[in-house]
Scaffold this motif. Structure first.
Motif, short mmCIF file in Angstrom:
data_model
loop_
_atom_site.label_atom_id
_atom_site.label_comp_id
_atom_site.label_asym_id
_atom_site.label_seq_id
_atom_site.Cartn_x
_atom_site.Cartn_y
_atom_site.Cartn_z
N ARG A 85 55.31 -11.28 5.98
CA ARG A 85 55.16 -10.98 7.15
C ARG A 85 54.76 -9.66 7.65
NH1 ARG A 85 59.53 -13.29 11.48
NH2 ARG A 85 58.90 -15.13 10.62
N ALA A 86 55.10 -8.64 6.76
CA ALA A 86 54.51 -7.24 7.10
C ALA A 86 53.09 -7.23 6.68
CB ALA A 86 55.45 -6.32 6.06
N ALA A 87 52.64 -8.04 5.66
CA ALA A 87 51.30 -7.97 5.17
C ALA A 87 50.50 -8.39 6.16
CB ALA A 87 51.16 -8.45 3.96
N ARG A 88 50.87 -9.35 6.84
CA ARG A 88 50.11 -10.16 7.81
C ARG A 88 50.00 -9.40 9.18
NH1 ARG A 88 52.83 -14.40 7.99
NH2 ARG A 88 54.28 -14.18 10.06
N HIS A 89 51.09 -8.67 9.42
CA HIS A 89 50.91 -7.53 10.34
C HIS A 89 49.99 -6.28 10.10
CE1 HIS A 89 55.18 -9.18 11.98
NE2 HIS A 89 54.30 -10.08 12.40
N ALA A 90 49.98 -5.93 9.03
CA ALA A 90 49.06 -4.92 8.41
C ALA A 90 47.68 -5.26 8.64
CB ALA A 90 49.23 -4.57 6.90
N GLU A 91 47.24 -6.64 8.00
CA GLU A 91 45.85 -7.10 8.40
C GLU A 91 45.64 -7.47 9.97
OE1 GLU A 91 43.69 -8.33 6.38
OE2 GLU A 91 44.57 -8.64 4.37
N GLN A 92 46.35 -7.86 10.65
CA GLN A 92 46.25 -7.87 12.19
C GLN A 92 46.04 -6.58 12.69
OE1 GLN A 92 49.92 -9.85 13.27
NE2 GLN A 92 49.19 -12.03 12.83
N ALA A 93 46.45 -5.47 12.24
CA ALA A 93 46.35 -4.16 12.69
C ALA A 93 45.34 -3.29 12.21
CB ALA A 93 47.64 -3.41 12.79
N GLY A 94 44.65 -4.13 11.11
CA GLY A 94 43.38 -3.43 10.64
C GLY A 94 43.49 -2.38 9.59
N VAL A 95 44.85 -2.10 9.14
CA VAL A 95 45.37 -1.16 8.34
C VAL A 95 45.46 -1.61 6.97
CG1 VAL A 95 45.81 0.41 10.08
CG2 VAL A 95 47.80 -1.07 9.03
N ALA A 96 45.37 -2.66 6.73
CA ALA A 96 45.76 -3.44 5.17
C ALA A 96 45.14 -2.64 4.15
CB ALA A 96 45.15 -4.83 5.24
N ASP A 97 44.19 -2.06 4.28
CA ASP A 97 43.35 -1.10 3.06
C ASP A 97 44.15 0.09 2.85
OD1 ASP A 97 42.46 0.08 5.68
OD2 ASP A 97 40.80 0.70 4.62
#
Length: 217
Positions: A85-97
């Protein structure tokens, strides 16, 4: 009555284990607010972004916020569902990289050769006074000159409805000091009032805040 008490304590004890949190995170879409914890915001204000480790990151609210501030962040938790779930939120926020994820139990956490400019943990509570040992383990991941921030619930009348095992897991900031290894200087050791949102209206409780700097090089 005794049987009900024992069942309640068993359920409470299970909440210190990964399976219970996997079940929680597999349910409703967002369990926590997603907002950064206020003590983290206060601590980070004015710091130059570097590397950070957030242990007990849950759904990743603090990880996503730190990454948005320019930090390179590792979010660690013992719940696989929480990390998904945290990884999904990071993707949604545009900070996954800018983030990495690490499934690990804080009670068995070993830093190894990893080190970070900021190591933080918010509202992670180990049973039976176990946060002293968790603090010691987290401190090992702090780079020279870096900061360790541990925040948790202080014992408070607001929490008298919780189980005995949950109340025993709470702590005062000074109770964590024995967990600081040599070479660490306490910067903040105090309880700070925080307003909690309840269905019946806002209530005040106290956060225990330990902030320490690793001074040895």
């Amino acid at each position: 009555m005794s049987g009900h008490h024992e069942h309640g304590e068993q359920a409470a004890t299970e909440m210190f284990e990964p399976a219970a949190w996997d079940e929680r995170y597999a349910g409703q879409e967002r369990f926590w607010s997603g907002e950064p914890n206020p003590q983290l915001v206060t601590t980070v204000d004015g710091l130059t972004p570097g590397t950070a480790l957030d242990v007990g990151c849950g759904e990743g609210g603090d990880v996503v916020w730190l990454a948005g501030q320019g930090w390179r962040v590792t979010g660690a938790d013992f719940s696989a569902e929480g990390l998904v779930r945290a990884a999904r939120h990071a993707e949604q926020a545009g900070v996954a990289d800018r983030v990495d994820w690490w499934q690990v139990d804080a009670r068995a956490f070993e830093a190894g050769d990893r080190s970070y400019d900021l190591v933080t943990s918010h509202y992670l509570h180990a049973p039976d006074g176990g946060m002293v040992e968790v603090t010691r383990r987290l401190a090992a991941a702090v780079a020279p000159g870096g900061l360790l921030l541990v925040v948790g619930h202080a014992p408070s009348p607001e929490f008298t409805h919780l189980s005995e095992s949950h109340r025993k897991a709470m702590f005062l900031a000074e109770e964590l000091l024995p967990g600081l290894p040599d070479g660490f200087e306490p910067v903040v050791v105090e309880q700070r009032t925080r307003t909690l949102k309840r269905d019946s209206g806002p209530v005040e409780a106290e956060d225990s805040v330990l902030l320490a700097r690793r001074t040895e090089r």
